[in-house]
Write a protein that holds these residues in place. Structure first.
Motif, PDB file in Angstrom:
ATOM      1  N   UNK A   1     -23.903  21.022  21.068  1.00 30.69           N
ATOM      2  CA  UNK A   1     -23.658  19.590  20.964  1.00 30.69           C
ATOM      3  C   UNK A   1     -24.594  18.834  21.890  1.00 30.69           C
ATOM      4  N   UNK A   2     -25.266  17.837  21.358  1.00 29.26           N
ATOM      5  CA  UNK A   2     -26.032  16.898  22.168  1.00 29.26           C
ATOM      6  C   UNK A   2     -25.384  15.537  21.967  1.00 29.26           C
ATOM      7  N   UNK A   3     -24.816  14.992  23.020  1.00 24.95           N
ATOM      8  CA  UNK A   3     -24.067  13.736  22.947  1.00 24.95           C
ATOM      9  C   UNK A   3     -24.597  12.792  24.024  1.00 24.95           C
ATOM     10  N   UNK A   4     -24.987  11.603  23.616  1.00 24.98           N
ATOM     11  CA  UNK A   4     -25.500  10.632  24.577  1.00 24.98           C
ATOM     12  C   UNK A   4     -26.744  11.094  25.286  1.00 24.98           C
ATOM     13  N   UNK A   5     -27.585  11.865  24.592  1.00 28.02           N
ATOM     14  CA  UNK A   5     -28.830  12.315  25.189  1.00 28.02           C
ATOM     15  C   UNK A   5     -28.690  13.453  26.173  1.00 28.02           C
ATOM     16  N   UNK A   6     -27.560  14.157  26.143  1.00 27.45           N
ATOM     17  CA  UNK A   6     -27.336  15.266  27.059  1.00 27.45           C
ATOM     18  C   UNK A   6     -26.829  16.488  26.300  1.00 27.45           C
ATOM     19  N   UNK A   7     -27.365  17.645  26.606  1.00 30.70           N
ATOM     20  CA  UNK A   7     -26.815  18.891  26.089  1.00 30.70           C
ATOM     21  C   UNK A   7     -25.483  19.127  26.783  1.00 30.70           C
ATOM     22  N   UNK A   8     -24.432  19.358  25.999  1.00 33.95           N
ATOM     23  CA  UNK A   8     -23.078  19.430  26.549  1.00 33.95           C
ATOM     24  C   UNK A   8     -22.681  20.888  26.781  1.00 33.95           C
ATOM     25  N   UNK A   9     -22.283  21.200  28.006  1.00 32.62           N
ATOM     26  CA  UNK A   9     -21.790  22.532  28.315  1.00 32.62           C
ATOM     27  C   UNK A   9     -20.271  22.592  28.360  1.00 32.62           C
ATOM     28  N   UNK A  10     -19.641  21.475  28.689  1.00 28.85           N
ATOM     29  CA  UNK A  10     -18.191  21.438  28.791  1.00 28.85           C
ATOM     30  C   UNK A  10     -17.702  21.820  30.171  1.00 28.85           C
ATOM     31  N   UNK A  11     -16.384  21.750  30.364  1.00 28.81           N
ATOM     32  CA  UNK A  11     -15.783  21.981  31.677  1.00 28.81           C
ATOM     33  C   UNK A  11     -16.058  23.381  32.200  1.00 28.81           C
ATOM     34  N   UNK A  12     -16.037  24.385  31.308  1.00 25.00           N
ATOM     35  CA  UNK A  12     -16.248  25.772  31.738  1.00 25.00           C
ATOM     36  C   UNK A  12     -17.498  26.391  31.129  1.00 25.00           C
ATOM     37  N   UNK A  13     -18.279  25.590  30.398  1.00 28.87           N
ATOM     38  CA  UNK A  13     -19.508  26.110  29.814  1.00 28.87           C
ATOM     39  C   UNK A  13     -19.349  26.708  28.428  1.00 28.87           C
ATOM     40  N   UNK A  14     -18.263  26.381  27.729  1.00 29.27           N
ATOM     41  CA  UNK A  14     -18.019  26.961  26.403  1.00 29.27           C
ATOM     42  C   UNK A  14     -18.165  25.949  25.268  1.00 29.27           C
ATOM     43  N   UNK A  15     -18.656  24.748  25.533  1.00 23.48           N
ATOM     44  CA  UNK A  15     -18.798  23.759  24.473  1.00 23.48           C
ATOM     45  C   UNK A  15     -19.739  24.278  23.386  1.00 23.48           C
ATOM     46  N   UNK A  16     -19.388  24.006  22.141  1.00 28.11           N
ATOM     47  CA  UNK A  16     -20.252  24.392  21.031  1.00 28.11           C
ATOM     48  C   UNK A  16     -19.833  25.646  20.297  1.00 28.11           C
ATOM     49  N   UNK A  17     -18.696  26.242  20.651  1.00 30.22           N
ATOM     50  CA  UNK A  17     -18.245  27.458  19.955  1.00 30.22           C
ATOM     51  C   UNK A  17     -17.598  27.083  18.619  1.00 30.22           C
ATOM     52  N   UNK A  18     -18.412  26.555  17.724  1.00 35.05           N
ATOM     53  CA  UNK A  18     -17.903  26.035  16.456  1.00 35.05           C
ATOM     54  C   UNK A  18     -17.410  27.148  15.538  1.00 35.05           C
ATOM     55  N   UNK A  19     -17.936  28.348  15.721  1.00 35.09           N
ATOM     56  CA  UNK A  19     -17.515  29.465  14.879  1.00 35.09           C
ATOM     57  C   UNK A  19     -16.082  29.877  15.103  1.00 35.09           C
ATOM     58  N   UNK A  20     -15.464  29.377  16.168  1.00 34.34           N
ATOM     59  CA  UNK A  20     -14.095  29.786  16.477  1.00 34.34           C
ATOM     60  C   UNK A  20     -13.106  28.633  16.340  1.00 34.34           C
ATOM     61  N   UNK A  21     -13.496  27.642  15.521  1.00 35.79           N
ATOM     62  CA  UNK A  21     -12.558  26.619  15.082  1.00 35.79           C
ATOM     63  C   UNK A  21     -11.839  27.155  13.850  1.00 35.79           C
ATOM     64  N   UNK A  22     -10.526  27.030  13.819  1.00 32.59           N
ATOM     65  CA  UNK A  22      -9.726  27.554  12.704  1.00 32.59           C
ATOM     66  C   UNK A  22      -9.926  26.696  11.463  1.00 32.59           C
TER      67      UNK A  22
END
Length: 414
Positions: free
Chosen positions: A230-251
């Motif tokens: 995810x790139x949001x507002x011109x920044x690559x997003x890592x998230x609170x623990x660094x797991x942002x972007x794990x789209x394959x594990x959305x139900x």
């Protein structure tokens, strides 16, 4: 002159890095100009520049500009594009991709090697080191001038992942990443950076070949596994623990298949290569490989095309929901599964369009990756160079912000 050790070596390497970064950003400069910019004494800078010249990392030319008085022409220090090279290593579930770039930010070599999905990390690392050894036979590569290696690690991964023996899947992944880092550190005397490979691919796609980066982007890689960035507002997003972007594990609705992550019904169970092959088997389609599915789709097999449309619909539901929440300018799809048939991308686009708030003029552009299989490795090199504003505030990759510029340019190669 004896080489510094311990903390002195660390300080020396830090100063070297600042000198090289300055020359990367500003081009040729005199020693006096460099000293003024980074606050080093003339003596310290002379020692550092002398060592860099001796190693062939920088070169010296005479200043052609007219000078007042009778003093000697000033010497201009410039970065040698053939030195100060960087490597990006992208481990996917089925192959390793390795890309080298020089100090001028040009890609000078790229290659890949496949392994079985059951291969353990020692086997994958050996294969990657063998591939690097083969690539180093090219006169364009100088491993003794290697300034850093970025490693893209597959699956749900964060460099901040703590040790938890009670969670065997997460612990095995953390231990695997530690093994990879340790193996490369012991083989190469250079800094090692490690991060999730699909987030690095998202970084590369958002940074672009030239100009300012894309400020709002969703990236999804469809392959043997599924990941995103995810790139949001011109920044690559890592998230609170660094797991942002794990789209394959959305139900996703309608799936109860067990996922390797321990959950059920993840997008990866439906839209990964393994998920597609399982659907083909359940439908009685004789397809056991990616090539089989591609060939059947090209022939217009109605069962296979129906499966691929269902895959595109599931992916589109996930991306559509995320698009409503994040309002991206672009949605980028990468990975070998996306190459099977245009039906997949067409169905993704149709489903995303259905999910969106009805403001068509603000709908995201949905496209295939422009960097293809090299995206993760190129993103790793961009992270090593730390010259993208996309990385400001991004976890352990945070570095000095720099102006938006050409990040990685392609040189002529096979």
């Amino acid at each position: 002159m004896p080489m510094p050790t311990g903390v002195h070596a660390l300080v020396r390497r830090t100063h070297e890095g600042r000198v090289l970064q300055l020359l990367r950003e500003h081009g040729g400069m005199t020693r006096g100009e460099i000293a003024t910019h980074i606050g080093l004494s003339r003596t310290t800078l002379s020692e550092i520049s002398g060592d860099l010249i001796e190693r062939g990392v920088i070169s010296v030319t005479q200043d052609a500009a007219p000078r007042a008085g009778r003093g000697r022409p000033a010497e201009i220090l410039t970065l040698d594009p053939a030195a100060g090279q960087y490597a990006g290593v992208d481990f996917s579930h089925r192959r390793v991709r390795i890309v080298f770039a020089n100090a001028a930010h040009e890609i000078i070599a790229s290659d890949t090697a496949a392994y079985d999905t059951s291969a353990d990390w020692p086997a994958r690392v050996r294969l990657s080191l063998d591939l690097i050894a083969q690539m180093s036979e090219s006169p364009a590569l100088h491993l003794d001038g290697l300034r850093g290696i970025a490693i893209g690690f597959p699956g749900p991964f964060s460099s901040r992942l703590p040790r938890r023996d009670t969670e065997p899947v997460a612990e095995a992944r953390r231990a695997g990443a530690e093994y990879v880092r340790s193996a490369f550190e012991s083989h190469f005397s250079t800094p090692i950076l490690i991060d999730n490979n699909t987030r690095l691919a998202a970084l590369a796609e958002a940074a672009g070949d030239v100009g300012a980066p894309t400020e709002h982007l969703l990236y999804l890689r469809l392959s043997a596994g599924i990941g995103g960035g995810l790139v949001i507002g011109g920044r690559l997003v890592g998230g609170a623990a660094g797991f942002a972007g794990e789209l394959g594990h959305i139900t996703v609705p309608g799936s109860q298949a067990d996922c390797a992550c321990g959950k059920r019904g993840c997008l990866e169970t439906v839209a990964s290569l393994g998920g597609i092959l399982q659907r083909c088997a359940d439908a009685g389609v004789s397809a056991t490989t990616l090539s089989d599915v591609t060939a059947a789709a090209e022939k217009g097999d109605p069962l296979v095309l129906g499966i691929l449309r269902a895959v595109g619909e599931s992916v589109g539901h996930v991306l559509g929901s995320l698009a409503v929440a994040t309002n991206p300018a672009e949605i980028v799809i990468g990975g070998e599964v996306a190459d099977i048939s245009p039906v997949i991308i067409d169905q993704i686009a149709a489903t995303v369009g259905y999910e969106l708030v009805p403001f068509s003029e603000f709908s995201p552009r949905i496209r295939r990756t422009v960097l293809g299989d090299e995206a993760g490795a190129i993103g790793g090199i961009i992270a090593l160079l730390r010259n993208s504003p996309l990385l400001v505030g991004y976890g352990e990759l945070q570095g000095e912000s720099a102006r938006a510029e050409t990040l990685v340019r392609r040189s002529t190669r096979k």
